[in-house]
Design a protein around this motif. Structure first.
Motif, PDB file in Angstrom:
ATOM      1  N   GLY A 167       0.814  -1.202   0.000  1.00  0.00           N
ATOM      2  CA  GLY A 167       0.000   0.000   0.000  1.00  0.00           C
ATOM      3  C   GLY A 167       0.855   1.262   0.000  1.00  0.00           C
ATOM      4  N   PHE A 168       0.282   2.347  -0.481  1.00  0.00           N
ATOM      5  CA  PHE A 168       1.002   3.614  -0.649  1.00  0.00           C
ATOM      6  C   PHE A 168       1.626   4.107   0.655  1.00  0.00           C
ATOM      7  CE2 PHE A 168       0.890   8.290  -0.390  1.00  0.00           C
ATOM      8  CZ  PHE A 168       1.780   8.604  -1.412  1.00  0.00           C
TER       9      PHE A 168
ATOM     10  N   GLU B 175      -8.076  -0.100  -5.568  1.00  0.00           N
ATOM     11  CA  GLU B 175      -8.123   0.722  -4.356  1.00  0.00           C
ATOM     12  C   GLU B 175      -7.276   1.982  -4.527  1.00  0.00           C
ATOM     13  OE1 GLU B 175      -7.108   0.428   0.430  1.00  0.00           O
ATOM     14  OE2 GLU B 175      -6.971  -1.356  -0.818  1.00  0.00           O
ATOM     15  N   SER B 176      -6.098   1.820  -5.094  1.00  0.00           N
ATOM     16  CA  SER B 176      -5.223   2.970  -5.338  1.00  0.00           C
ATOM     17  C   SER B 176      -5.847   3.952  -6.331  1.00  0.00           C
ATOM     18  CB  SER B 176      -3.865   2.500  -5.883  1.00  0.00           C
ATOM     19  OG  SER B 176      -3.187   1.705  -4.941  1.00  0.00           O
ATOM     20  N   MET B 177      -6.538   3.429  -7.324  1.00  0.00           N
ATOM     21  CA  MET B 177      -7.116   4.265  -8.375  1.00  0.00           C
ATOM     22  C   MET B 177      -8.331   5.065  -7.905  1.00  0.00           C
ATOM     23  SD  MET B 177      -6.948   1.384 -11.366  1.00  0.00           S
ATOM     24  CE  MET B 177      -7.779   2.272 -12.684  1.00  0.00           C
ATOM     25  N   PHE B 178      -9.214   4.415  -7.146  1.00  0.00           N
ATOM     26  CA  PHE B 178     -10.507   5.020  -6.852  1.00  0.00           C
ATOM     27  C   PHE B 178     -10.827   5.207  -5.368  1.00  0.00           C
ATOM     28  CE2 PHE B 178     -11.228   3.067 -11.079  1.00  0.00           C
ATOM     29  CZ  PHE B 178     -11.579   4.206 -11.778  1.00  0.00           C
TER      30      PHE B 178
ATOM     31  N   SER C 198      -4.002  12.057  -9.075  1.00  0.00           N
ATOM     32  CA  SER C 198      -4.812  10.850  -9.269  1.00  0.00           C
ATOM     33  C   SER C 198      -6.231  11.198  -9.703  1.00  0.00           C
ATOM     34  CB  SER C 198      -4.831   9.994  -8.003  1.00  0.00           C
ATOM     35  OG  SER C 198      -5.422  10.690  -6.928  1.00  0.00           O
ATOM     36  N   GLN C 199      -6.743  12.321  -9.192  1.00  0.00           N
ATOM     37  CA  GLN C 199      -8.094  12.742  -9.553  1.00  0.00           C
ATOM     38  C   GLN C 199      -8.193  13.056 -11.036  1.00  0.00           C
ATOM     39  OE1 GLN C 199     -10.390  12.497  -7.022  1.00  0.00           O
ATOM     40  NE2 GLN C 199     -11.766  12.515  -8.748  1.00  0.00           N
TER      41      GLN C 199
END
Length: 198
Positions: A28-29, A107-110, A121-122
């Motif tokens: 995870g980030f 999860e990272s994308m949205f 990312s938005q």
């Protein structure tokens, strides 16, 4: 004697991106640092900063790859030589399939919220959503309102989020996915109930 650490000249962007992608998916980030990536690559973290100014920029590059994959799936469905109703069905199923087969990436994308990466990312998420919305409008037999398309997207997103972690892949919940998409297709084709009648 320990192996010589890679210099910034020997270390390529591709090597860093590949390692970062793996670590972001696995940990995870928030748990990944530039130092931890450097450790895996056996280089100094300064060598990574030669290519990327910070973790957010590196993460965004990785994120772009995920969005490109999703955008490619949307394009592939649209250009397919099938009836529009079939393509619309496949579009919805493909979205769910992508989300459940790539849960960490999805999860990272949205779903990830972080002030460092939100703006970048938005932008990528909005572009993918616009591509999705345009495909839905093109493939639908009816002229849809913007809110109708957004409701469909949120419904598909909700399905992925609901089963994320519970199912390890799309195949495990495909019957529920097909039933969900059946419902959405019927909803788009049925007459709208006026709020004034409720």
């Amino acid at each position: 004697m320990s192996p010589r650490k890679q210099s910034s000249q020997e270390l390529t962007r591709e090597m860093i991106i590949h390692e970062a992608r793996t670590k972001f998916v696995e940990e995870g980030f928030h748990q990944v640092s530039m130092r931890s990536i450097a450790k895996e690559l056996d280089c100094s973290h300064g060598a990574i900063y030669y290519h990327f100014k910070n973790k957010a920029e590196l993460f965004y590059v990785v994120l772009q790859e995920y969005f490109l994959e999703l955008n490619g799936i949307i394009d592939e469905v649209v250009i397919n030589r099938e009836e529009n109703c079939t393509k619309l069905y496949k579009l919805f199923i493909s979205f769910i399939e992508f989300g459940l087969n790539n849960q960490s990436q999805y999860e990272s994308m949205f779903m990830l919220r972080n002030s460092e990466i939100d703006v970048l990312s938005q932008e990528a998420a909005n572009f993918s959503y616009q591509k999705f919305a345009q495909a839905v409008q093109t493939l639908s037999n009816n002229t849809l309102l913007i809110k109708d398309i957004y409701a469909v997207f949120i419904s598909l997103h909700g399905f992925v989020v609901f089963y994320r972690g519970y199912a390890t892949c799309f195949e495990e919940v495909k019957d529920a996915a097909y039933a969900h998409v059946d419902f959405l297709i019927k909803s788009l084709s049925s007459e709208k109930i006026s709020r004034s009648n409720l």
